[in-house]
Structure formats: structure tokens, C-alpha cells
Enzyme design. Structure first.
Site, PDB file in Angstrom:
ATOM      1  N   CYS A   1      -0.633   4.160   1.891  1.00 18.09           N
ATOM      2  CA  CYS A   1      -0.512   4.069   3.354  1.00 18.09           C
ATOM      3  C   CYS A   1       0.922   4.338   3.807  1.00 18.09           C
ATOM      4  CB  CYS A   1      -0.883   2.669   3.850  1.00 18.09           C
ATOM      5  SG  CYS A   1      -2.501   2.092   3.362  1.00 18.09           S
ATOM      6  N   ASP A   2       1.879   3.659   3.177  1.00 20.67           N
ATOM      7  CA  ASP A   2       3.222   3.578   3.736  1.00 20.67           C
ATOM      8  C   ASP A   2       4.287   4.370   2.975  1.00 20.67           C
ATOM      9  OD1 ASP A   2       2.073   1.817   5.551  1.00 20.67           O
ATOM     10  OD2 ASP A   2       2.528   0.067   4.319  1.00 20.67           O
TER      11      ASP A   2
ATOM     12  N   CYS B   1       0.836  -1.198   0.000  1.00 20.54           N
ATOM     13  CA  CYS B   1       0.000   0.000   0.000  1.00 20.54           C
ATOM     14  C   CYS B   1       0.873   1.253   0.000  1.00 20.54           C
ATOM     15  CB  CYS B   1      -0.938  -0.003   1.208  1.00 20.54           C
ATOM     16  SG  CYS B   1      -2.032   1.431   1.262  1.00 20.54           S
TER      17      CYS B   1
END
Lengths: 308, 84
Positions: free
Chosen positions: A138-139, A135
Site C-alpha cells: 500500500c504505502d 503494508c
């Protein structure tokens, strides 16, 4: 969650589930949507969406997911945070067993989507959450001004590469066979390759994630020459396809890859249980198609409920 | 019991966890580590170099539990132990 009786239980609150919920709730049916992780599904974890009609300038995945939810809830659909464990036939239709109680429904729609696939190469599992991610939205922020590699050659891999270059110092894009992304994405990628922000390794297969406390390199192998190369990286993002979320589903027939088999009405091998979206065998895994499946499934369910 | 959640402003799983805890009336601290460098450093130290969010810590009964991701089963277990 106490045992509750509704007309339709929808398992999965992605575009398919929320569209079906909107249609059915708007028609006056009592609908409960179960979601074990993120409302919006994969849409919510996508940074920017440019191929969903109605948003000429594109839309953030989080914003689109939030709107899907709002519209379904506006007509009375209830969204519950719970994961389905089983669907069992009952006198009144079906009992959907969840990790937070049971629900009785006259019909069920399975719209559980899919989960990112991993490469399975040595080192990958060890570094999940410590340098290996599926992701970028996300990261990606963990790799500001660092070097990362992306593995994959389809739309998701290229889209997330385009997102990552805004944060990281450099992206090595490793593509095992061909780049299969849409023209508009490939044109943007070409510019980044020309500017040196992305290096493309096409025809290379990743063979090992290397590191101590954290990821330090990715070993890749040329498919033709069989020579190896070590890419010095701080993070690895994997986008090589998805697996159906059907591990819990024993009630209906699945294809050899685990996707749900349906007929033209999106009905499974069990009358009254329907399936749509990415979890359906033969789906094209596009948001617009998932929304279409949601609408089609809702109409089939409405027809089914009118007869029983 | 003290719950601290570290997330980013673009992480759907982080928002899902935040909503899930709020729905259950659980009190927690939430830090956006992509805009709060001090908290990012804190998370990195506490987690031992974790590079995935959401990352949560739960201090209870003299212990420090660390949870990576939106792991409902783990959260449920600890919350149930504390009557939540």
C-alpha cells in the site's frame, strides 16, 4: 441490511471464507459472506504470491483475491460489506449481529483472519500513517529513492523487503532473533545484501522510532553487546506477526492468545459455529492451508446442516 | 458535499473503499498518487505529510474532514448526516 435468513453466514472474505462460500454455494446453500475491510483479506494486500499452487509464475495478491471472489459469486454466494459484532444463539440457529443490521443463519463460519502486530516501542504509534506502516504494497510508493527499515524476520518481512527494494534507495532489515523465511526468499535476500541494497541487522531489537513531523530514525539495540545504533530512515515497515481478529467474538472458546479453538471438524465449542484459517488456533498461516480450511469447514458445515 | 480519495494502484484497502462508496451511490473523485505526482503533492499538503493510503477528504458544510484508511464508521457517520 434488513434482517435476512440464510443457511450459512461466513464472517470474513479471505481465502478461507471465500473457499467455504464457493463450496457451500455450489452445493445449493444460501451463503452470505461478511467483510468489513478488504475482500481477499491479507492475500489482497500482498504484492506477489509465489507459493500458492497453480501459478507457476506467481500471481499478484490483488488478482488472486479478485479470482477467489469471482469464483464464489459465480455459484451464488453473496458478499456484504459489514463487520460482525456478535453471534447470538436463536431458535433458528444463530443471529449474526453486524454494524449494518442482523442476519439469521443455521450455521456460522468464523474466518476473520488476523491483524498485523506492532512492536509497541516508543514513537511507533505516533508515526503510524506518517512513516510507520504495516503494508509495503500500500504505502511503499511514498518512499521512492528514500531509506526505509523493515522489522521482522519471517516470510512476510523478507517478502516485503524484496518488494520495497524495487522502489526505495535502501532497506535496513532488523531481525531480533533468526531469519525464518523460506530458502527461496533468503537466496534473493542474500543477493540484495551482497549488492548493498539491503543491510541486515540480525540480533538487534528496535527500541525507538525517532522524528519530528515525520520519521527520521530508528534506534536499535544489539541483543548481546547491549550497544545502541541509530539508523537514519524515512519510513519503517513492521512485519513481526499477527494478532487474531477475535475481539468481537464472545460466543466461543478462545485459546490464551485469542485464537479460536476448534475440533477436527473445525467446529468451535458451540455446535453450529465453525472456524478456519488464520483465526483458528494452531493454523499455519499459509494461503494454501487457509483454502484447505475453507474446504474442510464447508464439508463439516454441510454435514452439520444435513443433521439439523 | 465533495469527497476526494487518494490511493495507490496496489492498495487493496483503497479499492475496497472505492467499491464501498460506489455501492452506496456516493459520488467521489479518486486519484492514484503513485502515477499522478501533482495529486501526490496535493495529498501531502492537504494531509500535513500523511504517508498512508487511502487518505480521503470530505468537504461539507464549510468544513474539511480528513479520514485516514478505510474507516467505515467515520464515513458512515458523515454520509448519514447527509442522507446517504
Amino acid at each position: 441490511m434488513a434482517n435476512k435468513r440464510v443457511d450459512v453466514v461466513i464472517v470474513g472474505a479471505g481465502p478461507t471464507g471465500l473457499t467455504a462460500a464457493l463450496y457451500l454455494a455450489r452445493d445449493g446453500f444460501a451463503v452470505t459472506v461478511l467483510e468489513q475491510l478488504v475482500v481477499g483479506g491479507q492475500v489482497a494486500t500482498t504484492n506477489r504470491i509465489e507459493n500458492y499452487p497453480g501459478f507457476a509464475e506467481g500471481v499478484s495478491g490483488l488478482a488472486l483475491a479478485a479470482d477467489f471472489r469471482t469464483q464464489a459469486e459465480k455459484f451464488g454466494a453473496k458478499i456484504k460489506s459489514a463487520g460482525a459484532i456478535d453471534i447470538q444463539p436463536s431458535q433458528d440457529g444463530f443471529v449474526v449481529v453486524t454494524d449494518d443490521g442482523e442476519l439469521t443463519a443455521r450455521a456460522v463460519l468464523v474466518a476473520t483472519g488476523s491483524t498485523p502486530k506492532l512492536t509497541g516501542i516508543p514513537g511507533e504509534k505516533k508515526f503510524i500513517g506518517r512513516g510507520v506502516s504495516t503494508c509495503a504494497t500500500c504505502d511503499g510508493a511514498f518512499y521512492k529513492n528514500q531509506r526505509v527499515a523493515v522489522v521482522g524476520g519471517a516470510n512476510a518481512a523478507v517478502q516485503e523487503t524484496l518488494h520495497l527494494v524495487n522502489m526505495v534507495a535502501h532497506v535496513d532489515l532488523v531481525v531480533r532473533s533468526e531469519l525464518k523465511a523460506s530458502r527461496v526468499l533468503l537466496d534473493q535476500l542474500d543477493k540484495l545484501i551482497q549488492s548493498g541494497q539491503v543491510t541486515l541487522y540480525q540480533g538487534f531489537t528496535p527500541i525507538e522510532v525517532v522524528g519530528g513531523e515525520k520519521v527520521s530514525a530508528l534506534k536499535i539495540k544489539n541483543n548481546v553487546r547491549k550497544t545502541e545504533k541509530t539508523l537514519k530512515i524515512d519510513g519503517l515497515f513492521v512485519f513481526i506477526g499477527r494478532l487474531p481478529n477475535t475481539g468481537w467474538l464472545r460466543a466461543v472458546e478462545l485459546d490464551v492468545d485469542g485464537f479460536v479453538i476448534v475440533n477436527n471438524d473445525l467446529e468451535t465449542s458451540v455446535p453450529g459455529i465453525f472456524a478456519g484459517g488464520d483465526v483458528r488456533s494452531g493454523s499455519v498461516k499459509q494461503i494454501a492451508a487457509a483454502v484447505g480450511d475453507g474446504a474442510a469447514a464447508a464439508l463439516s458445515i454441510r454435514d452439520y446442516l444435513s443433521k439439523c | 458535499m465533495k469527497i476526494t480519495v487518494y490511493g495507490t494502484m496496489t492498495c487493496a484497502y483503497c479499492f475496497a473503499l472505492k467499491d464501498w462508496l460506489s455501492e452506496r451511490g456516493v459520488k467521489f473523485e479518486y486519484h492514484f498518487i503513485d502515477v499522478d505526482y501533482k495529486k501526490a503533492k496535493e495529498m501531502f499538503e492537504v494531509s500535513g505529510g500523511q504517508t498512508a493510503v487511502p487518505f480521503s477528504t470530505i468537504e461539507h458544510d464549510g468544513e474539511l474532514e480528513k479520514i485516514v484508511g478505510f474507516d467505515r464508521a467515520k464515513f458512515n457517520k458523515i454520509l448519514k448526516e447527509h442522507g446517504k
